[in-house]
Design an enzyme around this catalytic site. Sequence first.
Site, PDB file in Angstrom:
ATOM      1  N   LYS A 122      39.903 -25.494  82.077  1.00 47.74           N
ATOM      2  CA  LYS A 122      39.122 -24.760  82.977  1.00 47.74           C
ATOM      3  C   LYS A 122      37.620 -24.184  82.664  1.00 47.74           C
ATOM      4  CE  LYS A 122      42.523 -24.372  86.832  1.00 47.74           C
ATOM      5  NZ  LYS A 122      42.852 -23.428  87.651  1.00 47.74           N
ATOM      6  N   LYS A 206      44.691 -36.141  85.270  1.00 45.50           N
ATOM      7  CA  LYS A 206      45.561 -35.564  86.076  1.00 45.50           C
ATOM      8  C   LYS A 206      45.071 -35.696  87.690  1.00 45.50           C
ATOM      9  CE  LYS A 206      46.363 -31.127  87.002  1.00 45.50           C
ATOM     10  NZ  LYS A 206      46.696 -29.648  86.833  1.00 45.50           N
ATOM     11  N   LYS A 209      43.062 -31.179  92.923  1.00 47.91           N
ATOM     12  CA  LYS A 209      42.304 -30.683  94.115  1.00 47.91           C
ATOM     13  C   LYS A 209      40.869 -30.474  93.805  1.00 47.91           C
ATOM     14  CE  LYS A 209      45.919 -27.277  95.294  1.00 47.91           C
ATOM     15  NZ  LYS A 209      46.353 -25.947  94.922  1.00 47.91           N
TER      16      LYS A 209
HETATM   17  P1  AMP Z   1      48.195 -25.739  91.541  1.00 51.73           P
HETATM   18  O1  AMP Z   1      47.278 -26.781  92.495  1.00 51.73           O
HETATM   19  O2  AMP Z   1      47.396 -26.038  90.477  1.00 51.73           O
HETATM   20  O3  AMP Z   1      48.457 -24.613  92.166  1.00 51.73           O
HETATM   21  O4  AMP Z   1      49.517 -26.607  91.460  1.00 51.73           O
HETATM   22  C1  AMP Z   1      50.831 -26.234  92.315  1.00 51.73           C
HETATM   23  C2  AMP Z   1      51.998 -27.024  91.633  1.00 51.73           C
HETATM   24  O5  AMP Z   1      51.415 -28.447  91.652  1.00 51.73           O
HETATM   25  C3  AMP Z   1      52.337 -26.907  90.528  1.00 51.73           C
HETATM   26  O6  AMP Z   1      53.581 -26.799  90.169  1.00 51.73           O
HETATM   27  C4  AMP Z   1      51.756 -27.902  89.621  1.00 51.73           C
HETATM   28  O7  AMP Z   1      52.376 -28.234  88.287  1.00 51.73           O
HETATM   29  C5  AMP Z   1      51.961 -29.065  90.617  1.00 51.73           C
HETATM   30  N1  AMP Z   1      50.908 -29.988  90.549  1.00 51.73           N
HETATM   31  C6  AMP Z   1      49.546 -30.151  90.656  1.00 51.73           C
HETATM   32  N2  AMP Z   1      48.967 -31.336  90.207  1.00 51.73           N
HETATM   33  C7  AMP Z   1      49.804 -32.063  89.842  1.00 51.73           C
HETATM   34  C8  AMP Z   1      49.979 -33.384  89.722  1.00 51.73           C
HETATM   35  N3  AMP Z   1      48.908 -34.373  89.693  1.00 51.73           N
HETATM   36  N4  AMP Z   1      51.061 -34.097  89.462  1.00 51.73           N
HETATM   37  C9  AMP Z   1      52.251 -33.205  89.468  1.00 51.73           C
HETATM   38  N5  AMP Z   1      52.266 -31.927  89.791  1.00 51.73           N
HETATM   39  C10 AMP Z   1      51.001 -31.106  89.920  1.00 51.73           C
END
Ligand code: AMP
Length: 343
Positions: A122, A206, A209
């Site tokens: 990041k 990955k 968002k």
């Molecule tokens: P975040 O959007 O970073 O707050 O992630 C929220 C949850 O979604 C966390 O448990 C992450 O590990 C999961 N997550 C985010 N992106 C992915 C992805 N591409 N594949 C699987 N899990 C994800």
Amino acid sequence: MTDAASSATKHPQRVFSGIQPTGNLTLGNYLGAIRNWVPLQEKFDCIYCVVDLHALTVWQEPATLRDATRQVAAALIACGIDADKHILFNQSQNPDHAELAWYFNCVARMGWLNRMTQFKEKAGKNKENASTGLFVYPNLMAADILAYRGTHVPVGEDQKQHLELARDIAIKFNNDWGVEDFFPVLEPLILGEATRVMSLRDGTKKMSKSDPSDMARINLTDDADTIAKKIRKAKTDPENLPTDKDGFKDRPEAQNLVTIYAALTNQTVETALREVGGGQFGAFKQQLADAAVAHLEPITTEMNRLLEDVAEIDRILAKGGERARALSAPILAEVRETVGLVR
Ligand code: AMP
Ligand code: TRP
């Protein structure tokens, strides 16, 4: 018994997980995290948190942050999180997270945080210009969980390293102040077939968002035509689909699409390959788009319905915040006493 298992038995089992209100939720968030949060509600007391303080580690437009917080809450309810039986709230409603994070800033070591790969990703090349909040982000994450003595934490694969750090913080806190088992040594729950959903444009990255290309991800707010278009245009290779998992070698895009298909149709990658292996991408993509739309359309519809009544979402979050504060207050009181603060 492992440390975690022996520690978890001394504390009531409690699930905690969090998700950031930054941008649209993606199919990665859904398959890697949210979808697994729903069935845990049958076995555990669960606390699910929209982590708005974490979002502030990179600058957010205030109105956008507010909207995103409500949108993520609506998405969680639409996916089946029960805000009556369990607790759903946004992080900033409970100041105990930030207070406990301060104590953890004093427990965690620079060397531990320097190893965090998410910070490196990041912060990018310009590390000197990253906020200090971004650097200590994992300490706040540990505080989120341990403010409630959370024992089980369902997340996607990318959060594993942060949870190992949270375990190290719990262990060091217990040791430093000689309070055995004060904090549980929590357990990550990395569940399902699709623990790491990859970008539709590059199977080695990955699905995120924050990817600059919207074509790289499927958002929970995308309509059926958009989902179908994104899947049609997803990057592939010239070969047919492989017939077994070994055939995914050096074919990250094929592996990603089949994994997504398996997760959406509730089967393992092996059984999915028995169904679609050997076929061409064109026909498979149509099948995948149908599965994605069938799965996501009811969620999007319900989410949009809930978002028509923002005041009701705010009420749910406020009520969740109140219940969360009631749970963490006695734990924080013990922490202050333990570390020697006068109150
Ligand atoms: P975040 O959007 O970073 O707050 O992630 C929220 C949850 O979604 C966390 O448990 C992450 O590990 C999961 N997550 C985010 N992106 C992915 C992805 N591409 N594949 C699987 N899990 C994800
Ligand atoms: N850091 C997590 C992510 O980006 C979100 C998060 C914050 C979290 N606090 C948490 C996840 C506590 C699990 C438990 O995905």
